[in-house]
Design a protein around this motif. Structure first.
Motif, mmCIF file in Angstrom:
data_model
loop_
_atom_site.group_PDB
_atom_site.id
_atom_site.type_symbol
_atom_site.label_atom_id
_atom_site.label_comp_id
_atom_site.label_asym_id
_atom_site.label_seq_id
_atom_site.Cartn_x
_atom_site.Cartn_y
_atom_site.Cartn_z
ATOM 1 N N SER A 22 0.757 -1.208 -0.052
ATOM 2 C CA SER A 22 0.158 0.028 -0.052
ATOM 3 C C SER A 22 0.630 1.264 -0.083
ATOM 4 O O SER A 22 1.927 1.124 0.685
ATOM 5 C CB SER A 22 -1.003 -0.004 1.388
ATOM 6 O OG SER A 22 -0.079 -0.062 2.510
ATOM 7 N N GLN A 24 1.488 4.758 1.634
ATOM 8 C CA GLN A 24 1.545 5.252 2.760
ATOM 9 C C GLN A 24 2.104 6.817 2.758
ATOM 10 O O GLN A 24 3.019 7.085 1.762
ATOM 11 C CB GLN A 24 2.323 4.573 3.900
ATOM 12 C CG GLN A 24 1.938 2.806 4.177
ATOM 13 C CD GLN A 24 2.508 2.353 5.136
ATOM 14 O OE1 GLN A 24 2.377 2.445 6.175
ATOM 15 N NE2 GLN A 24 3.317 1.185 4.631
ATOM 16 N N ARG A 36 6.470 3.374 0.041
ATOM 17 C CA ARG A 36 5.896 1.890 0.254
ATOM 18 C C ARG A 36 6.903 1.131 0.839
ATOM 19 O O ARG A 36 8.105 1.569 0.631
ATOM 20 C CB ARG A 36 5.491 1.396 -1.216
ATOM 21 C CG ARG A 36 4.314 1.784 -1.861
ATOM 22 C CD ARG A 36 4.140 1.381 -3.007
ATOM 23 N NE ARG A 36 3.000 2.169 -3.871
ATOM 24 C CZ ARG A 36 2.835 2.209 -4.873
ATOM 25 N NH1 ARG A 36 3.750 1.461 -5.719
ATOM 26 N NH2 ARG A 36 1.807 2.987 -5.649
#
Length: 299
Positions: A22, A24, A36
């Protein structure tokens, strides 16, 4: 029972890969910076090339590194998923990397830089050496003046708003090498398996300008970084392609024999992305270097 169920579900969740990690965010100064994280082990902080974003690393290369290391990729300010403005001087870029390290809470790490990110990595390890145990410089050039400039064929393609596979063969691979062209196609397919890759790639002259200004100042070398690099005792691995039309690997030749703790690897029939043409081999090479080369005394 509820806590046990949550713990069990977490244990069953597969680890993140480059394709699934994901995006971030962390605040550095006033900017919201995207990153990431994948893998476990000593941290590798990876700085990207001109126009590179979180999406443009070859996922196979990252996944191979993540088998043994925590790999953190990030977008520079104003690039990709990050907010702000890209600095136009490597002194400011290296200060940003220091701030990012603080924000991420990583006190010691391995610094990896590709191309323009390799210039940033060199500035960082010289300006802020405390945190870094090792440096890995991929398809980049040293500070100061270099004998072989960026080639027109590279620049013609590099500044197109969107690059297709044909462009990538010229930019990052060797278009008259059958093996390199095949590797280009495989790498392209791996990268573009993630949707929306082109949407956040810088594409305007205004976005390109800070890259080139910072690069020029780095090579003008008012900070005398070339001499300081030669004197550094930090373990440094330089990985080059022998047909790099952007940052010719031959530009390192004058420093071979002068740098104090460096290793140099050149791949044949390889262009500006050895880690994309040979993702598994380069990841293994990096691991061998890290496993066999201790950090400087006191590091």
């Amino acid at each position: 029972m509820a806590l046990a169920s949550v713990a069990s579900a977490a244990a069953a969740e597969p680890p993140a890969t480059a394709a699934t990690a994901s995006t971030q965010y962390v605040v550095v100064g006033k900017d919201r910076i995207a990153y990431r994280r994948l893998g476990n082990g000593p941290t590798i902080l990876a700085a990207n090339r001109l126009r590179g974003t979180l999406d443009t690393w070859d996922p196979l290369f990252l996944d191979e590194l993540a088998k043994r290391y925590t790999v953190i990729t990030f977008d520079f300010p104003g690039i990709g998923y990050s907010e702000g403005s890209l600095p136009d001087d490597m002194t400011d870029v290296s200060a940003f990397v220091e701030g990012l390290s603080d924000a991420l809470g990583i006190d010691r790490f391995i610094a990896l830089g590709w191309s323009w990110g390799g210039l940033a990595t060199q500035a960082y390890i010289l300006d802020h050496p405390r945190r870094v145990t090792h440096a890995i410089l991929v398809a980049t050039n040293p500070p100061g003046q270099n004998a072989i400039p960026l080639q027109p064929a590279f620049l013609e393609r590099a500044l197109k708003p969107v690059n297709d596979l044909d462009d990538e063969e010229v930019l990052f691979f060797v278009p008259n090498s059958e093996a390199s062209v095949a590797a280009a196609k495989s790498s392209h397919e791996r990268i573009y398996a993630r949707p929306g890759v082109t949407e956040r790639i810088p594409s305007t002259p205004e976005q390109f300008a800070p890259y080139f200004t910072a690069g020029k100042r780095f090579h003008d070398d008012p900070m005398n970084r070339r001499h300081r690099l030669a004197e550094s005792t930090l373990p440094i691995l330089v990985i080059c392609g022998d047909h790099d039309t952007s940052t010719a690997g031959q530009n390192w030749f004058p420093l071979i024999g002068k740098m104090r703790n460096a290793q140099f690897v050149y791949f044949s029939e390889t262009g500006h992305a050895p880690q994309h043409q040979h993702p598994v081999r380069v990841a293994e090479l990096i691991h061998d270097f890290l496993a066999s080369t201790p950090p400087p005394s006191g590091g």
